[in-house]
Scaffold this motif. Structure first.
Motif, mmCIF file in Angstrom:
data_model
loop_
_atom_site.group_PDB
_atom_site.id
_atom_site.type_symbol
_atom_site.label_atom_id
_atom_site.label_comp_id
_atom_site.label_asym_id
_atom_site.label_seq_id
_atom_site.Cartn_x
_atom_site.Cartn_y
_atom_site.Cartn_z
ATOM 1 N N CYS A 225 0.873 -1.172 0.000
ATOM 2 C CA CYS A 225 0.000 0.000 0.000
ATOM 3 C C CYS A 225 0.910 1.222 0.000
ATOM 4 C CB CYS A 225 -0.930 0.004 1.210
ATOM 5 S SG CYS A 225 -2.019 1.449 1.298
ATOM 6 N N GLU A 226 0.808 2.038 -1.034
ATOM 7 C CA GLU A 226 1.664 3.204 -1.162
ATOM 8 C C GLU A 226 0.831 4.479 -1.085
ATOM 9 O OE1 GLU A 226 3.877 2.759 -4.749
ATOM 10 O OE2 GLU A 226 4.937 0.957 -4.070
ATOM 11 N N PHE A 227 1.380 5.489 -0.444
ATOM 12 C CA PHE A 227 0.717 6.779 -0.367
ATOM 13 C C PHE A 227 1.782 7.863 -0.266
ATOM 14 C CE2 PHE A 227 1.262 5.291 3.942
ATOM 15 C CZ PHE A 227 1.576 6.412 4.697
ATOM 16 N N SER A 228 1.376 9.104 -0.475
ATOM 17 C CA SER A 228 2.290 10.238 -0.382
ATOM 18 C C SER A 228 1.658 11.327 0.461
ATOM 19 C CB SER A 228 2.625 10.793 -1.773
ATOM 20 O OG SER A 228 3.340 9.852 -2.544
ATOM 21 N N CYS A 229 2.500 12.096 1.132
ATOM 22 C CA CYS A 229 2.034 13.183 1.985
ATOM 23 C C CYS A 229 2.642 14.497 1.498
ATOM 24 C CB CYS A 229 2.439 12.938 3.432
ATOM 25 S SG CYS A 229 1.733 11.436 4.153
ATOM 26 N N HIS A 230 1.801 15.511 1.366
ATOM 27 C CA HIS A 230 2.259 16.818 0.911
ATOM 28 C C HIS A 230 2.459 17.738 2.109
ATOM 29 C CE1 HIS A 230 1.643 21.020 -0.534
ATOM 30 N NE2 HIS A 230 2.516 20.604 -1.429
ATOM 31 N N PHE A 231 3.567 18.485 2.083
ATOM 32 C CA PHE A 231 3.875 19.443 3.144
ATOM 33 C C PHE A 231 4.227 20.780 2.506
ATOM 34 C CE2 PHE A 231 5.080 15.198 4.555
ATOM 35 C CZ PHE A 231 4.319 15.081 5.705
ATOM 36 N N GLU A 232 3.666 21.845 3.044
ATOM 37 C CA GLU A 232 3.871 23.167 2.465
ATOM 38 C C GLU A 232 5.312 23.640 2.610
ATOM 39 O OE1 GLU A 232 1.105 25.960 4.013
ATOM 40 O OE2 GLU A 232 -0.642 24.949 3.136
ATOM 41 N N HIS A 233 5.980 23.205 3.655
ATOM 42 C CA HIS A 233 7.353 23.625 3.876
ATOM 43 C C HIS A 233 8.040 22.601 4.777
ATOM 44 C CE1 HIS A 233 5.363 25.057 7.501
ATOM 45 N NE2 HIS A 233 4.680 25.939 6.768
ATOM 46 N N ALA A 234 9.350 22.743 4.932
ATOM 47 C CA ALA A 234 10.139 21.766 5.680
ATOM 48 C C ALA A 234 9.714 21.707 7.140
ATOM 49 C CB ALA A 234 11.624 22.109 5.569
ATOM 50 N N GLU A 235 9.333 22.841 7.709
ATOM 51 C CA GLU A 235 8.918 22.854 9.110
ATOM 52 C C GLU A 235 7.671 22.007 9.321
ATOM 53 O OE1 GLU A 235 9.635 25.447 7.291
ATOM 54 O OE2 GLU A 235 11.368 26.401 8.248
ATOM 55 N N ALA A 236 6.759 22.031 8.336
ATOM 56 C CA ALA A 236 5.534 21.230 8.444
ATOM 57 C C ALA A 236 5.866 19.738 8.396
ATOM 58 C CB ALA A 236 4.567 21.589 7.322
ATOM 59 N N TYR A 237 6.834 19.370 7.542
ATOM 60 C CA TYR A 237 7.263 17.970 7.493
ATOM 61 C C TYR A 237 7.863 17.540 8.826
ATOM 62 C CZ TYR A 237 10.366 14.025 6.882
ATOM 63 O OH TYR A 237 11.026 12.827 7.069
ATOM 64 N N TRP A 238 8.738 18.366 9.382
ATOM 65 C CA TRP A 238 9.391 18.024 10.637
ATOM 66 C C TRP A 238 8.369 17.858 11.757
ATOM 67 C CZ3 TRP A 238 13.600 15.957 12.327
ATOM 68 C CH2 TRP A 238 13.992 16.116 13.658
ATOM 69 N N GLN A 239 7.395 18.760 11.811
ATOM 70 C CA GLN A 239 6.375 18.657 12.842
ATOM 71 C C GLN A 239 5.550 17.387 12.664
ATOM 72 O OE1 GLN A 239 5.898 20.842 15.608
ATOM 73 N NE2 GLN A 239 4.796 18.955 16.165
ATOM 74 N N ALA A 240 5.244 17.039 11.418
ATOM 75 C CA ALA A 240 4.478 15.820 11.162
ATOM 76 C C ALA A 240 5.255 14.586 11.606
ATOM 77 C CB ALA A 240 4.124 15.715 9.677
ATOM 78 N N PHE A 241 6.568 14.587 11.399
ATOM 79 C CA PHE A 241 7.390 13.476 11.878
ATOM 80 C C PHE A 241 7.320 13.370 13.390
ATOM 81 C CE2 PHE A 241 11.483 12.162 13.708
ATOM 82 C CZ PHE A 241 11.543 10.855 13.243
ATOM 83 N N TYR A 283 6.753 20.130 -0.521
ATOM 84 C CA TYR A 283 7.403 18.832 -0.675
ATOM 85 C C TYR A 283 6.363 17.712 -0.708
ATOM 86 C CZ TYR A 283 11.373 21.625 0.873
ATOM 87 O OH TYR A 283 12.334 22.604 1.002
ATOM 88 N N LEU A 284 6.689 16.654 -1.457
ATOM 89 C CA LEU A 284 5.831 15.476 -1.544
ATOM 90 C C LEU A 284 6.660 14.265 -1.147
ATOM 91 C CD1 LEU A 284 2.898 14.760 -2.371
ATOM 92 C CD2 LEU A 284 3.804 14.132 -4.619
ATOM 93 N N LEU A 285 6.313 13.653 -0.034
ATOM 94 C CA LEU A 285 7.088 12.537 0.522
ATOM 95 C C LEU A 285 6.312 11.228 0.387
ATOM 96 C CD1 LEU A 285 9.894 13.007 1.980
ATOM 97 C CD2 LEU A 285 8.474 15.036 1.769
ATOM 98 N N PRO A 286 6.864 10.250 -0.337
ATOM 99 C CA PRO A 286 6.181 8.959 -0.494
ATOM 100 C C PRO A 286 6.463 8.008 0.658
ATOM 101 C CG PRO A 286 8.162 8.966 -1.816
ATOM 102 C CD PRO A 286 8.083 10.330 -1.165
#
Length: 299
Positions: A225-241, A283-286
């Protein structure tokens, strides 16, 4: 969530831990971490919605079934499972983090099809033998210090012919959603003094299948099962992690604020190859996962 580079963690994919690993301390850190992020974890559910739906579909739920959701967190899977087994069914959502369960109970309310919430250790369940028709474990098996014990408990509480449905992260290189943050941490922080189990240890289909066979399950089926997550900026990605990271979030939260800020700033370098080119920017992270189903033998 293991925040450090998995190459510094358990070397054998299915192994429990290396020398010096303290399961009780590990569980305590995970419990504290998931209690810390309970509300934000629930708010990030939309990022994993496709995976959750695929897992519930694989579980083949139906009205009247009794369902156990292990490591349920704030009951994201359990809530939707309750809708699928109504009327007449029941869902028990369990977790070691009582703050997560409280968040789930608050969000689910007191509807007739809402799950029941109970603190429990997946490796030592206080449930009767053959008391459940289905067991769910979304992105959880790799968290357990002794996953073989959790699998044995899943089999024990299932009725003969009952089904498990679980998901795990795929091989490390297929999950930039996680490993880009791990790479940032590995660049800026020293390796952990005691290695932790890798969140990717069941990413290879053969390893997961062998674990299920060893635990006594049959009719094993694995599907990606594959999916991707979109983040408006690097800070949003870091917070999601951090909002996914459990014990790692707890450990990082204890660092000096200057180091926390440095990690957040540095993650942009790791994301350079994941710029979103569909007009949204950011950014789009798979992420690749495996969904497994299996049954307890009927006899």
């Amino acid at each position: 969530m293991n925040a450090h580079d998995p190459s510094r963690s358990t070397p054998t994919a299915g192994a429990t831990a290396t020398s010096g690993f303290d399961p009780r301390r590990f569980k305590a850190m995970e419990r504290a971490g998931f209690n810390r992020i309970a509300a934000r974890y629930a708010e990030g559910a939309h990022l994993r919605a496709d995976l959750a739906a695929a897992l519930l579909d694989a579980a083949a739920l139906a009205p009247g079934l009794r369902v156990l959701d292990l490591a349920s967190g704030p009951g994201l899977l359990a809530r939707d499972a309750g809708l699928r087994v109504a009327p007449g069914g029941v869902v028990l959502a369990t977790d070691i983090a009582e703050g997560m369960l409280a968040e789930g109970a608050r969000r689910c309310g007191e509807h007739a099809d809402a799950p029941c919430f109970a603190a429990a250790d997946a490796e030592h369940l206080c449930l009767a033998d053959a008391s459940m028709d289905r067991v769910l474990a979304g992105l959880a098996l790799f968290i357990f210090p002794h996953p073989e014990r959790a699998l044995a408990e899943m089999r024990r509480v299932l009725v003969p012919g009952g089904r498990i449905a679980l998901s795990v992260w795929g091989p490390r290189e297929t999950v930039p959603l996680i490993h880009r943050a791990q790479d940032t941490i590995a660049r800026l922080l020293p390796p952990p003094k005691v290695a932790r189990p890798s969140v990717f240890r069941y990413g290879e289909a053969g390893v997961l299948e062998q674990a299920l066979e060893t635990a006594g399950f049959v009719d094993i089926e694995l599907r990606p099962c594959e999916f991707s997550c979109h983040f408006e900026h690097a800070e949003a990605y870091w917070q999601a992690f951090l909002d996914l990271a459990g014990g790692a979030a707890e450990a990082l939260g204890r660092l000096p604020q200057a180091m926390q800020d440095a990690l957040q700033a540095a993650v942009a370098d790791e994301l350079a190859g994941h710029c979103c080119d569909d007009g949204r920017g950011g950014y789009l992270l798979p992420a690749r996962t495996l969904i497994a189903t299996a049954r307890r033998p009927k006899a």
